[in-house]
Design an enzyme around this catalytic site. Structure first.
Site, PDB file in Angstrom:
ATOM      1  N   PRO A   1       0.808  -1.212   0.000  1.00 24.34           N
ATOM      2  CA  PRO A   1       0.000   0.000   0.000  1.00 24.34           C
ATOM      3  C   PRO A   1       0.846   1.268   0.000  1.00 24.34           C
ATOM      4  O   PRO A   1       1.954   1.294   0.519  1.00 24.34           O
ATOM      5  CB  PRO A   1      -0.778  -0.095   1.315  1.00 24.34           C
ATOM      6  CG  PRO A   1       0.052  -0.956   2.203  1.00 24.34           C
ATOM      7  CD  PRO A   1       0.840  -1.867   1.321  1.00 24.34           C
ATOM      8  N   GLY A   2       0.290   2.294  -0.623  1.00 23.26           N
ATOM      9  CA  GLY A   2       0.863   3.632  -0.529  1.00 23.26           C
ATOM     10  C   GLY A   2      -0.128   4.519   0.212  1.00 23.26           C
ATOM     11  O   GLY A   2       0.047   4.897   1.359  1.00 23.26           O
ATOM     12  N   ARG A   3      -1.263   4.749  -0.471  1.00 21.20           N
ATOM     13  CA  ARG A   3      -2.270   5.673   0.038  1.00 21.20           C
ATOM     14  C   ARG A   3      -2.712   5.364   1.469  1.00 21.20           C
ATOM     15  O   ARG A   3      -2.811   6.259   2.301  1.00 21.20           O
ATOM     16  CB  ARG A   3      -3.501   5.606  -0.882  1.00 21.20           C
ATOM     17  CG  ARG A   3      -4.552   6.650  -0.574  1.00 21.20           C
ATOM     18  CD  ARG A   3      -5.802   6.446  -1.445  1.00 21.20           C
ATOM     19  NE  ARG A   3      -5.520   6.096  -2.799  1.00 21.20           N
ATOM     20  CZ  ARG A   3      -5.374   6.975  -3.801  1.00 21.20           C
ATOM     21  NH1 ARG A   3      -5.505   8.263  -3.573  1.00 21.20           N
ATOM     22  NH2 ARG A   3      -5.112   6.560  -5.024  1.00 21.20           N
TER      23      ARG A   3
ATOM     24  N   ARG B   1      -4.220  16.209  -8.150  1.00 25.99           N
ATOM     25  CA  ARG B   1      -5.287  15.209  -8.273  1.00 25.99           C
ATOM     26  C   ARG B   1      -6.639  15.780  -8.748  1.00 25.99           C
ATOM     27  O   ARG B   1      -7.284  15.177  -9.604  1.00 25.99           O
ATOM     28  CB  ARG B   1      -5.468  14.452  -6.952  1.00 25.99           C
ATOM     29  CG  ARG B   1      -4.169  13.778  -6.458  1.00 25.99           C
ATOM     30  CD  ARG B   1      -4.376  12.899  -5.243  1.00 25.99           C
ATOM     31  NE  ARG B   1      -5.097  11.697  -5.558  1.00 25.99           N
ATOM     32  CZ  ARG B   1      -6.350  11.477  -5.271  1.00 25.99           C
ATOM     33  NH1 ARG B   1      -7.038  12.378  -4.586  1.00 25.99           N
ATOM     34  NH2 ARG B   1      -6.944  10.371  -5.623  1.00 25.99           N
TER      35      ARG B   1
ATOM     36  N   TYR C   1      -7.703  13.996 -12.193  1.00 27.78           N
ATOM     37  CA  TYR C   1      -8.742  12.953 -12.135  1.00 27.78           C
ATOM     38  C   TYR C   1     -10.141  13.514 -11.847  1.00 27.78           C
ATOM     39  O   TYR C   1     -11.094  12.753 -11.778  1.00 27.78           O
ATOM     40  CB  TYR C   1      -8.449  11.948 -11.015  1.00 27.78           C
ATOM     41  CG  TYR C   1      -7.048  11.392 -10.973  1.00 27.78           C
ATOM     42  CD1 TYR C   1      -6.551  10.601 -12.003  1.00 27.78           C
ATOM     43  CD2 TYR C   1      -6.226  11.644  -9.874  1.00 27.78           C
ATOM     44  CE1 TYR C   1      -5.267  10.083 -11.944  1.00 27.78           C
ATOM     45  CE2 TYR C   1      -4.939  11.118  -9.799  1.00 27.78           C
ATOM     46  CZ  TYR C   1      -4.470  10.348 -10.845  1.00 27.78           C
ATOM     47  OH  TYR C   1      -3.202   9.833 -10.780  1.00 27.78           O
TER      48      TYR C   1
ATOM     49  N   CYS D   1      -2.085  29.361 -14.815  1.00 32.13           N
ATOM     50  CA  CYS D   1      -2.759  29.883 -16.001  1.00 32.13           C
ATOM     51  C   CYS D   1      -3.349  28.749 -16.841  1.00 32.13           C
ATOM     52  O   CYS D   1      -2.967  28.545 -17.997  1.00 32.13           O
ATOM     53  CB  CYS D   1      -1.791  30.718 -16.819  1.00 32.13           C
ATOM     54  SG  CYS D   1      -1.068  32.013 -15.820  1.00 32.13           S
ATOM     55  N   GLU D   2      -4.213  28.000 -16.253  1.00 33.17           N
ATOM     56  CA  GLU D   2      -4.912  26.905 -16.929  1.00 33.17           C
ATOM     57  C   GLU D   2      -6.299  26.842 -16.310  1.00 33.17           C
ATOM     58  O   GLU D   2      -6.427  26.979 -15.084  1.00 33.17           O
ATOM     59  CB  GLU D   2      -4.265  25.541 -16.613  1.00 33.17           C
ATOM     60  CG  GLU D   2      -2.847  25.395 -17.025  1.00 33.17           C
ATOM     61  CD  GLU D   2      -2.690  24.647 -18.346  1.00 33.17           C
ATOM     62  OE1 GLU D   2      -3.685  24.113 -18.876  1.00 33.17           O
ATOM     63  OE2 GLU D   2      -1.550  24.623 -18.816  1.00 33.17           O
TER      64      GLU D   2
ATOM     65  N   TYR E   1       0.168  10.978  -3.004  1.00 27.86           N
ATOM     66  CA  TYR E   1       0.137  11.534  -4.350  1.00 27.86           C
ATOM     67  C   TYR E   1      -0.144  13.039  -4.303  1.00 27.86           C
ATOM     68  O   TYR E   1      -0.824  13.589  -5.156  1.00 27.86           O
ATOM     69  CB  TYR E   1      -0.890  10.795  -5.226  1.00 27.86           C
ATOM     70  CG  TYR E   1      -0.691   9.293  -5.161  1.00 27.86           C
ATOM     71  CD1 TYR E   1       0.394   8.700  -5.798  1.00 27.86           C
ATOM     72  CD2 TYR E   1      -1.542   8.469  -4.410  1.00 27.86           C
ATOM     73  CE1 TYR E   1       0.618   7.328  -5.700  1.00 27.86           C
ATOM     74  CE2 TYR E   1      -1.317   7.097  -4.311  1.00 27.86           C
ATOM     75  CZ  TYR E   1      -0.240   6.538  -4.957  1.00 27.86           C
ATOM     76  OH  TYR E   1      -0.012   5.183  -4.861  1.00 27.86           O
TER      77      TYR E   1
END
Ligand code: LLP
Length: 428
Positions: A284-286, A321, A325, A352-353, A381
């Site tokens: 696991p990471g999260r 994120r 996503y 600027c997006e 993340y």
């Protein structure tokens, strides 16, 4: 206050992390800043480790460094007893630097270059290959004593489409027939120790998914074992254990998941004695780091026009994120908790997006410049996917432990952005 774990509390309307006020942290260290509770990481590690280890003695947990590669955080998890799951040479380097021995490191790359394969082999870590034909390229650099292959069991699951990592549309892993020939080829090459791996998707909150997909993997392991007469030293079911981010989501019942996965695992082993007695591995990471960390950001400007925009100094460069996503992160007004959420706003960074939206149409309290926003669940993340886009320096990171706040990554300054740039003489 929204219930988000006992490391976060409300002290007279101010969000505190392990008792330390977010307003003070923002003042002392500046924003944007990722603030991590050491205690929460240790608690999460113990929760998931104990869940599996009480059900199966031969169990190992590897921390997926890609979720958060801060050295201090890696060291916390190592001190708890975790191994390391690395996605590339730089992560192997970080793991070695943090004190992991080569055998405690599993390297799962994909589309590896020859130099990466050579680096991994030289490091002595355990190598997990994503495609059968990579084996020959690896063997050109030497003989590994153990090899693992990543299986694509044909199904995957993830909270967002972009984080489903198995099934027909995924770029990862191999099918059973391909794996069979990969292990056969490895045997012919003289390799005698084997592992098997899958990683089918991330942030899964459906407890029933884990035993189902583990059963598929065990079926494949069992058939390959029988066909080739090999035993597995370990079988790794990957990470993917989810964490609730948004209202209404329930925590993953990890004890239940562990019990059912171990049940499926051991039933398969008892049905086929040829498989040996492999170690069950999870990576696991999260689950270990996500909710340990909040991202603090200062409100810079509020635009009230055709829509209301709360602008702040953390954007898609700091926490990618939401833009990548459409991921949901809870946002609190950290210096004035408990205020009525009486306006609807988009929360945006300074990039600027137009995809630089941290939250869309969110019910928020009245916010003004100088207020502190807390983006929750920023430990996985978060920093590790951040960038310097728009020439914005990378944020700093602070660790709360033993009632003290300490910098664990300094904020960059403008000169950091010049590093390694070279200007040819004629442009000077
Ligand atoms: N092992 C391998 C081989 C992986 O590729 C990953 C994550 C993990 C373990 C850890 O998965 P976890 O337990 O954290 O779900 N950037 C996305 C998540 C992508 C996950 C990619 N692989 C996000 O922000 O949600």
């Amino acid at each position: 206050m929204e219930s988000v774990g006992d490391h976060l509390s409300d002290s007279n309307g101010v969000l505190c992390i392990d008792g330390i006020s977010c307003s003070e942290i923002a003042l002392r260290f500046g924003t944007p800043v990722f603030v991590t509770s050491e205690r929460r990481i240790r608690d999460s590690y113990r929760r998931i480790y104990d869940a599996f280890a009480t059900n199966r003695k031969k169990f190992r947990l590897h921390y997926a460094l890609k979720a958060n590669n801060n050295l201090s955080i890696i060291r916390i998890l190592r001190s708890e007893g975790a191994g390391a799951d690395c996605s590339g040479p730089a992560e192997i380097f970080l793991a070695r630097l943090s004190g992991f021995s080569p055998e405690e490191i599993l390297y799962s790359g994909n589309y590896n270059s020859d130099s990466e394969l050579e680096y991994a082999l030289r490091s002595g870590c355990i190598i997990n290959l994503d495609d059968a034909t990579i084996l020959d390229r690896l063997l050109a650099h030497g003989d590994p004593s153990i090899i693992s292959f990543r299986i694509n069991p044909g199904v995957g699951k993830g909270k967002y489409e972009g984080i489903v990592t198995a099934g027909p549309d995924a770029k990862f892993g191999m099918r059973e027939q391909e794996a069979l020939s990969a292990y056969r080829h490895a045997m012919k090459a003289g390799i005698r120790r084997f592992g098997m791996h899958m990683m089918t998707g991330s942030n899964v909150l459906d407890a029933e998914y884990f035993p189902i997909v583990s059963e598929k993997l065990m079926g494949i392991a069992s058939r390959i074992s029988t066909e080739l007469g090999i035993e597995f030293e370990f079988i790794d079911i990957g990470g993917g254990f989810g964490v609730p981010y948004q209202p209404g989501e329930e925590a993953l019942p990890i004890e239940e998941v562990a019990k059912s996965v171990v049940g499926v695992f051991e039933t398969a082993l008892s049905g086929n004695s040829r498989m040996g007695d492999p170690t069950l591995v999870v990576e696991p990471g999260r689950y270990l780091v996500c909710d340990s960390t909040v991202l603090l950001s200062t409100v810079t400007h509020v635009k009230r026009s055709y829509k209301t925009f709360i602008g702040c100094d953390a954007g898609m460069n700091t926490l990618l994120r939401p833009a990548l996503y459409g991921a949901y992160h809870e946002v609190l007004l950290a210096n004035r908790l408990g205020m009525k959420r009486n306006m609807v706003a988009n929360i945006t960074g300074q990039i600027c997006e137009n995809s630089d939206m941290m939250a869309k149409d969110r019910n928020m309290p009245e916010a003004s410049p100088g207020d502190i926003l807390a983006f929750l669940n920023a430990g996985a993340y978060g920093f590790s996917m951040s960038s310097r886009y728009n020439t914005r320096p990378m944020a700093s990171e602070v660790l709360i432990s033993g009632g003290k706040a300490e910098v664990i990554r300094e904020r960059e300054d403008f000169t950091d952005m010049l590093q390694r740039q070279r200007v040819p003489a004629h442009l000077l």
